[in-house]
Write an enzyme that holds these catalytic residues in place. Structure first.
Site, PDB file in Angstrom:
ATOM      1  N   ASP A   1       4.755   4.803   3.736  1.00  0.00           N
ATOM      2  CA  ASP A   1       4.792   6.211   3.869  1.00  0.00           C
ATOM      3  C   ASP A   1       5.877   6.882   4.482  1.00  0.00           C
ATOM      4  OD1 ASP A   1       3.288   8.868   4.202  1.00  0.00           O
ATOM      5  OD2 ASP A   1       1.405   7.912   4.018  1.00  0.00           O
TER       6      ASP A   1
ATOM      7  N   ASP B   1      -1.717  12.220  -4.334  1.00  0.00           N
ATOM      8  CA  ASP B   1      -1.623  13.610  -4.425  1.00  0.00           C
ATOM      9  C   ASP B   1      -2.152  13.785  -6.127  1.00  0.00           C
ATOM     10  OD1 ASP B   1      -1.289  16.424  -4.787  1.00  0.00           O
ATOM     11  OD2 ASP B   1       0.569  16.333  -3.496  1.00  0.00           O
TER      12      ASP B   1
ATOM     13  N   ASP C   1     -10.432  10.821  -5.094  1.00  0.00           N
ATOM     14  CA  ASP C   1     -11.701  11.843  -5.170  1.00  0.00           C
ATOM     15  C   ASP C   1     -11.451  13.081  -6.097  1.00  0.00           C
ATOM     16  OD1 ASP C   1      -9.940  13.168  -3.493  1.00  0.00           O
ATOM     17  OD2 ASP C   1     -11.588  13.947  -2.189  1.00  0.00           O
TER      18      ASP C   1
ATOM     19  N   THR D   1     -12.688   6.242   5.002  1.00  0.00           N
ATOM     20  CA  THR D   1     -11.796   7.205   5.728  1.00  0.00           C
ATOM     21  C   THR D   1     -12.232   8.660   6.181  1.00  0.00           C
ATOM     22  OG1 THR D   1     -10.304   7.942   3.725  1.00  0.00           O
ATOM     23  CG2 THR D   1      -9.513   5.745   4.824  1.00  0.00           C
TER      24      THR D   1
ATOM     25  N   GLU E   1       0.938  -1.162   0.034  1.00  0.00           N
ATOM     26  CA  GLU E   1       0.164  -0.126   0.057  1.00  0.00           C
ATOM     27  C   GLU E   1       0.965   1.165  -0.006  1.00  0.00           C
ATOM     28  OE1 GLU E   1      -3.571   2.343   2.535  1.00  0.00           O
ATOM     29  OE2 GLU E   1      -2.846   0.382   3.330  1.00  0.00           O
TER      30      GLU E   1
ATOM     31  N   GLU F   1     -11.754  10.618   3.003  1.00  0.00           N
ATOM     32  CA  GLU F   1     -12.815  10.410   1.888  1.00  0.00           C
ATOM     33  C   GLU F   1     -14.246  11.106   2.551  1.00  0.00           C
ATOM     34  OE1 GLU F   1     -14.811   6.760  -0.318  1.00  0.00           O
ATOM     35  OE2 GLU F   1     -13.281   6.134   1.163  1.00  0.00           O
TER      36      GLU F   1
END
Length: 240
Positions: A94, A144, A180, A215, A69, A218
């Site tokens: 991350d 991003d 999104d 999340t 991920e 989201e």
């Protein structure tokens, strides 16, 4: 900042490339997050320094099913997915220090033996550290969007990124993207559809899968009227 925690630049010069999977950001960290890093990094943390990675040794099982991920934010959704599917190893990558601390705390609290947290540039992991056909999936959730036209070249989902990723996926492995930002969703669909070795599991965008938790990020996007798009593409066997 954390002598026993994630390194600021684990790969050094190996990270010098055009594709970037992140902007380095240490961020303001809470005492609880800092404590989680100090206590638990040695157990769950992985430095993405370019050294070849033995996934069987990393997860402690032979021939593990592993999903990478890229970008997990604060890690709440990652922890939920790891808990819901303990037979799948999740290597979550991350560089956001508060998110790393939060996910480490969740991993400890939930006893997530199938989770590892990669610190550094995901491109170094994909390019230098994994053997071909070693992954059962790749997840890129809400990367991003780089909305300005002059910055579109910085978007992660590009043909050169897919050329790097696709050989790492086993036949049947799923590349799952979500965004999104509608213009980025359209570009993702176009680029993924054109990528050799990948086949869309749906006609266009996919319905939101139940296994991807909602999340906070989201929900905020939906509150602003954004439309969330999921894309599910399967690695197909090359034709001979």
């Amino acid at each position: 900042m954390f002598p026993e925690g994630p390194a600021p630049d684990p790969a050094g010069s190996r990270g010098e490339h055009r594709i970037r999977s992140f902007h380095a950001r240490r961020g303001r960290i809470t005492p609880a997050q800092a404590a989680a890093i100090a206590r638990h990094w040695d157990r769950w943390g992985v430095e993405l320094d370019g050294s070849p990675l033995d996934l069987a040794a990393l997860f402690g099982v032979p021939e593990p099913r592993v999903v990478v991920e890229i970008g997990f934010g604060m890690g709440d959704a990652t922890a939920q997915m790891a808990a819901a599917d303990p037979s799948t190893g999740i290597l979550a990558v991350d560089v956001h220090t508060p998110g790393q601390g939060n996910l480490l705390a969740l991993a400890d609290r939930m006893g997530l033996a199938n989770l590892r947290i990669g610190n550094g540039d995901a491109i170094v992991l994909l390019r230098d550290m994994l053997p071909p056909a070693s992954l059962s999936g790749l997840r890129v959730y809400f990367p991003d969007p780089w909305p300005k036209t002059r910055h579109h070249k910085r978007r992660l989902i590009q043909p050169e990124f897919l050329a790097l990723v696709t050989p790492l996926l086993r036949p049947g492995a799923v590349l799952h993207c979500a965004t999104d930002w509608e213009p980025y969703a359209e570009q993702m669909l176009q680029v993924l559809t054109a990528a050799p070795g990948l086949a869309n599991l749906h006609d266009g965008f996919a319905p939101r899968p139940d296994f991807r938790p909602m999340t906070k990020f989201e929900r905020q996007g939906l509150a602003k009227g954004h439309v969330v798009r999921d894309l599910l593409f399967e690695r197909v066997r090359p034709a001979f």
